[in-house]
Design an enzyme around this catalytic site. Structure first.
Site, PDB file in Angstrom:
ATOM      1  N   CYS A 100       0.824  -1.218   0.000  1.00  0.00           N
ATOM      2  CA  CYS A 100       0.000   0.000   0.000  1.00  0.00           C
ATOM      3  C   CYS A 100       0.854   1.262   0.000  1.00  0.00           C
ATOM      4  O   CYS A 100       0.370   2.340  -0.341  1.00  0.00           O
ATOM      5  CB  CYS A 100      -0.921   0.014   1.217  1.00  0.00           C
ATOM      6  SG  CYS A 100      -1.938  -1.449   1.326  1.00  0.00           S
ATOM      7  N   HIS A 141      -3.064   6.894   3.099  1.00  0.00           N
ATOM      8  CA  HIS A 141      -3.553   5.657   2.491  1.00  0.00           C
ATOM      9  C   HIS A 141      -4.977   5.398   2.976  1.00  0.00           C
ATOM     10  O   HIS A 141      -5.276   5.516   4.173  1.00  0.00           O
ATOM     11  CB  HIS A 141      -2.635   4.494   2.875  1.00  0.00           C
ATOM     12  CG  HIS A 141      -3.198   3.168   2.501  1.00  0.00           C
ATOM     13  ND1 HIS A 141      -3.738   2.914   1.246  1.00  0.00           N
ATOM     14  CD2 HIS A 141      -3.350   2.016   3.209  1.00  0.00           C
ATOM     15  CE1 HIS A 141      -4.175   1.670   1.211  1.00  0.00           C
ATOM     16  NE2 HIS A 141      -3.956   1.105   2.377  1.00  0.00           N
ATOM     17  N   ASN A 187     -10.477   0.136  -0.189  1.00  0.00           N
ATOM     18  CA  ASN A 187      -9.011   0.173  -0.081  1.00  0.00           C
ATOM     19  C   ASN A 187      -8.420  -0.295  -1.414  1.00  0.00           C
ATOM     20  O   ASN A 187      -8.524  -1.467  -1.756  1.00  0.00           O
ATOM     21  CB  ASN A 187      -8.586  -0.738   1.079  1.00  0.00           C
ATOM     22  CG  ASN A 187      -7.080  -0.801   1.266  1.00  0.00           C
ATOM     23  OD1 ASN A 187      -6.313  -0.418   0.389  1.00  0.00           O
ATOM     24  ND2 ASN A 187      -6.666  -1.311   2.412  1.00  0.00           N
TER      25      ASN A 187
END
Ligand code: ACO
Length: 316
Positions: A113, A241, A272
């Site tokens: 990520c 993030h 996500n």
């Protein structure tokens, strides 16, 4: 050394929207549970015929068009991704071919990520060192390909999409891309992982990740401001993030921000999207005019590895 700046942004999301009600048909879950624990309401899911390369190219094409550059002016293309199946040619090389970029160095970068902000720093360093004048930095993920759709603890979290930033040299080293803070905690690497190499599936220790992200990451995110020579109260926007909304809210509470700071909460609509989440959220905020050109923005991402990377940038 010349300065650098983000000259233009672009993003792309698949058209199909997967709602919490849709997920209730797949696994034993509920809209209420998903919203309360993650804040996610919908996510975008690519069809079988839409690849990581397709999404990366669409996002990159918008950034290049907005910057008004000829393809031959771009000397570096990098794609941050952990979900792409293709190995060689890289996704970056495929994007370059489709956009008619003739001879740039092209490489993919996998740092989970934290991939986009890691790639942004790598490209920034390359441009500052004179290895390229203009660089295309893309985060693109088809997380739906590596999602275990029978695992309710992870399938409700993930989504697909891409975001891109075109970075260029600038005479003005105040407006630009600040020093990176980056690092990792490899001893806890398995807390977010892709397991089963030949049929990779996203897996995580959810509570370990939650505690790590909300207790250790704020200190490092603040350090990105310190290294850029600004206070967190100078920030106009924060794009972390988009892991889940509870993490975003807990992290920003510890940054001592101004009341009017703009916070990216794209996870609510997009889920996500791993390495795509920061450029996707930033590009959407800029496109909607929520962050003005020249405003200071903290980019900060963290995740698989466990890893992190972040920097202060000015919004194009
Ligand atoms: N629907 C309903 N119930 C569920 C679901 C679901 N989708 N998923 C798990 N549950 C159940 C579990 O089975 C468990 O039931 P049990 O008590 O009967 O055993 C119960 O809910 C609690 O499970 P936990 O895993 O303890 O749930 P938790 O409160 O920790 O929430 C979550 C899970 C949202 C993933 C949380 O741990 C979290 O926010 N973690 C952060 C990690 C994260 O967001 N990672 C994203 C990817 S990594 C990254 O991007 C950095």
């Amino acid at each position: 050394m010349p300065g650098t700046r983000i000259a233009a942004l672009g993003h792309h999301q698949p058209t199909r929207v997967l709602t919490n009600a849709d997920l209730e048909q797949l696994v034993d879950t509920s809209d209420a549970w998903i919203r309360q624990r993650t804040g996610i309401a919908t996510r975008r899911i690519a069809g079988e015929d839409e690849s990581v390369t397709d999404m990366a190219t669409a996002a990159a094409a918008k950034a290049v068009a907005t910057a008004g550059l000829a393809p031959a002016e771009i000397g570096l293309v990098t794609v941050a991704t952990c979900s792409a199946i293709d190995r060689c040619p890289s996704i970056a090389a495929q994007v370059a071919a489709r956009l008619g970029i003739p001879s740039a160095v092209c490489f993919d970068l996998n740092n989970g990520c934290a991939g986009f902000t890691t790639a942004l720093a790598s490209a920034d360093h390359s441009v500052k060192a004179g290895a390229a004048q203009h660089a295309l930095v893309i985060g693109a993920e088809k997380m739906s390909d590596i999602t275990d759709w029978s695992d309710r603890s992870t399938c409700v979290l993930l989504g697909d999409g891409a975001g891109a930033a075109l970075i260029s040299t600038t005479e003005n080293d105040h407006a630009g891309i600040g020093p990176v803070v980056w690092g990792s905690d490899p001893a806890r690497g398995n807390a977010v992982r892709l397991q089963d190499a030949w049929q990779p599936r996203f897996a995580q220790e959810g509570q370990t990740v939650f505690r790590w992200a909300t207790s250790e990451m704020p200190v490092i995110a603040k350090d990105a401001c310190h290294r850029a020579g600004i206070a967190t109260t100078d920030l106009a926007a924060v794009v972390t993030h988009q892991a889940n909304l509870r993490i975003v809210e807990a992290l920003i509470r510890r940054l001592d921000l101004r009341d009017d700071v703009v916070i990216a909460r794209d996870v609510v609509d997009s889920g996500n999207t791993s390495a795509a989440s920061v450029p996707l959220a930033l590009s959407k905020l800029a496109e909607r005019g929520e962050v003005p050109s020249g405003a200071l923005v903290l980019l900060f991402s963290f995740g698989g590895g466990l890893s992190w990377a972040g920097q202060v940038v000015t919004c194009p």
